[in-house]
Design a protein around this motif. Structure first.
Motif, short mmCIF file in Angstrom:
data_model
loop_
_atom_site.label_atom_id
_atom_site.label_comp_id
_atom_site.label_asym_id
_atom_site.label_seq_id
_atom_site.Cartn_x
_atom_site.Cartn_y
_atom_site.Cartn_z
N GLU A 167 10.97 -7.41 -15.99
CA GLU A 167 12.53 -7.52 -16.08
C GLU A 167 13.26 -6.75 -14.94
OE1 GLU A 167 16.17 -6.28 -19.14
OE2 GLU A 167 14.07 -5.68 -19.69
N ALA A 193 16.18 -4.67 -14.24
CA ALA A 193 17.32 -4.25 -15.13
C ALA A 193 18.56 -4.81 -14.65
CB ALA A 193 17.11 -2.77 -15.13
N PRO A 244 18.87 -8.62 -20.41
CA PRO A 244 18.09 -7.87 -21.46
C PRO A 244 18.03 -8.44 -22.85
CG PRO A 244 19.72 -6.59 -20.21
CD PRO A 244 20.03 -8.06 -19.80
N ALA A 255 14.89 -10.45 -22.42
CA ALA A 255 13.72 -9.50 -22.41
C ALA A 255 13.30 -8.96 -23.69
CB ALA A 255 14.06 -8.46 -21.27
N ARG A 261 10.19 -2.97 -17.21
CA ARG A 261 11.63 -3.12 -17.03
C ARG A 261 11.74 -2.20 -15.64
NH1 ARG A 261 17.14 -3.61 -19.17
NH2 ARG A 261 18.47 -1.94 -18.52
N GLU A 290 13.97 -0.23 -13.12
CA GLU A 290 15.45 0.23 -13.04
C GLU A 290 15.65 0.88 -11.71
OE1 GLU A 290 16.35 1.04 -17.72
OE2 GLU A 290 16.10 2.75 -16.25
N ASP A 340 18.99 -2.90 -24.71
CA ASP A 340 18.84 -3.34 -23.50
C ASP A 340 17.48 -2.84 -23.05
OD1 ASP A 340 21.00 -4.76 -23.73
OD2 ASP A 340 22.09 -3.72 -22.24
N ARG A 341 17.01 -1.85 -23.66
CA ARG A 341 15.82 -1.14 -23.07
C ARG A 341 14.63 -0.90 -24.04
NH1 ARG A 341 15.96 4.38 -21.70
NH2 ARG A 341 15.07 3.99 -19.44
N ARG A 392 10.43 -2.16 -24.07
CA ARG A 392 9.84 -2.03 -22.68
C ARG A 392 9.05 -0.65 -22.20
NH1 ARG A 392 14.75 -4.65 -24.35
NH2 ARG A 392 15.72 -5.76 -22.51
N VAL A 450 9.36 1.47 -18.77
CA VAL A 450 10.41 1.18 -17.97
C VAL A 450 9.96 2.32 -16.59
CG1 VAL A 450 12.79 2.36 -17.53
CG2 VAL A 450 12.52 1.53 -19.63
#
Length: 392
Positions: free
Chosen positions: A25, A27, A33, A36, A48, A50, A68-69, A72, A74
């Motif tokens: 994904e 970001a 989001p 995802a 994800r 970023e 949104d996170r 995942r 990150v």
């Protein structure tokens, strides 16, 4: 049944129909989001990515509330450095899906467009979601849900006859026409890949997705059964038997008795004069019918009406607040809302009989196990960490 929150870390084995699927994904904001998050709760392992230089989001949430996170692993990367972009290419070579929601051309300028990625991984499914689509006169323009609904003709149709159009939160273009259509495209492409072995690019547009949601309305218009005016039709507050009404305690009930037998039950219990039942679809009666319904409903509280209609098929419901909805007996019995720490949120949906989903919890920093699942060697991971390509 929903599994317990697991932290969604890289080494956690997830359940769900998409378990084992690897998703990247890129970001961003809005519907990507959400898509995802749903893929993660269906079992996919979502990495994800970023940007290390990204600014503050429009709405900055504490991590425990930031869906949104959640769910995942990150990875923060400096994509302006060639080694950062190259790392994304390496990761995509071991991925099943990639999803991004940037304006057209952004991924290409980063050296991460679909052409180069599909060269390295011909089985990759590259999902792109924008407001206007990848081409066309407006493709480079900024916008939000309200913008796309305006161009789709749908904003004009939402609201009352003698009032301005009403923005339906950001549920129609962003989440319905965006996230849900993107997921539909991804799953369809996965099905085709199972037969052909080939990936492809999905060009999902929020205008087109929202328009597709309204396909039946376009059909009604073509058949002469729907007016292009706002607040004049069966489903847009034009019909008195499909609308909301204020109760004695200044709250509201929703009346949706479209079918004659449901309307007859509604009229019996309200009660409503019998001549309205026989003339339900006689538009000349609608003003008087609306006034009669409104006057009667004003005589009881919302919860009194809810109790009266609770065991009937009159299609009457109390208009609950977002907080009230979490505690309604039906939603509690179904566990339609679940807690993850201090966050109470909608439960993962839809439900699967053979593969229960795992509730996404707070994000984890991508660790070596996650990166190796996407094809990186231990040596590569160590080198990237030492050179600072991997953000903190």
């Amino acid at each position: 049944m929903i599994g317990s929150p697991t932290g969604a870390g890289a080494s956690t084995e997830k359940t769900g129909p998409l378990a084992g699927l690897k998703v990247i994904e890129m970001a961003g904001l809005g519907p990507v989001p959400l898509a995802a998050l749903m893929l993660s709760e269906m079992g996919a392992g979502v990495l994800r990515i970023e940007r290390a230089d990204a600014g503050q989001p429009l709405l900055s949430l504490p991590e425990e509330y930031d869906l949104d996170r959640h769910g995942r692993s990150v990875l923060k990367l400096d994509l302006k450095r060639p080694t950062g972009a190259e790392l994304v290419l390496r990761l995509a070579a071991g991925a099943d899906l990639l999803v991004e929601g940037f304006r057209p051309g952004v991924m290409e300028r980063l050296g991460l467009g679909p052409d180069i990625m599909l060269q390295r991984n011909p089985a990759l499914i590259y999902g792109r979601l924008t407001g206007f689509g990848q081409d066309g006169p407006l493709s480079g323009r900024a916008g939000h849900d309200i913008t796309y609904l305006a161009y789709a003709g749908l904003l004009h149709a939402i609201g009352r006859r003698d009032a301005p159009p009403v923005p339906p939160l950001n549920l129609v273009a962003d989440q319905g026409g965006g996230a849900m259509m993107l997921i539909a495209g991804l799953l369809a492409a996965l099905f085709q890949r199972a037969r052909t072995g080939k990936g492809q690019v999905i060009d999902a547009s929020m205008i087109e997705g929202a328009s597709m949601l309204a396909a039946p309305i376009h059909a009604y218009m073509a058949a002469g059964l729907w007016s292009d005016g706002r607040g004049e039709n069966l489903l847009d507050s034009g019909a008195p038997f499909y609308d909301t009404y204020e109760t004695a305690d200044a709250r509201h009930i929703a009346v949706g008795c479209l079918e004659p037998r449901f309307f007859a039950e509604f009229a019996r219990l309200l009660p409503l004069d019998e001549h309205f039942v026989g003339g339900q679809h006689d538009r000349s009666l609608w003003p008087a019918m609306r006034a009669a319904i409104a006057g009667r409903i004003k005589q009881k509280t919302r919860d009194e009406w809810a109790a009266l209609f609770a065991a009937t098929d009159a299609c009457v419901a109390p208009v609950l607040s977002l907080v009230e909805a979490r505690h309604h007996p039906h939603n509690r019995a179904r566990q339609s809302f679940v807690k993850s720490g201090r966050l109470e949120r909608p439960a993962p949906t839809p439900r699967f009989s053979q593969s229960p989903q795992t509730l996404a919890a707070t994000p984890a920093t991508a660790d070596r196990d996650m990166l190796t699942r996407f094809g990186l060697s231990e040596e590569e991971i160590g080198t990237l960490a030492k050179t600072g390509v991997l953000g903190r």
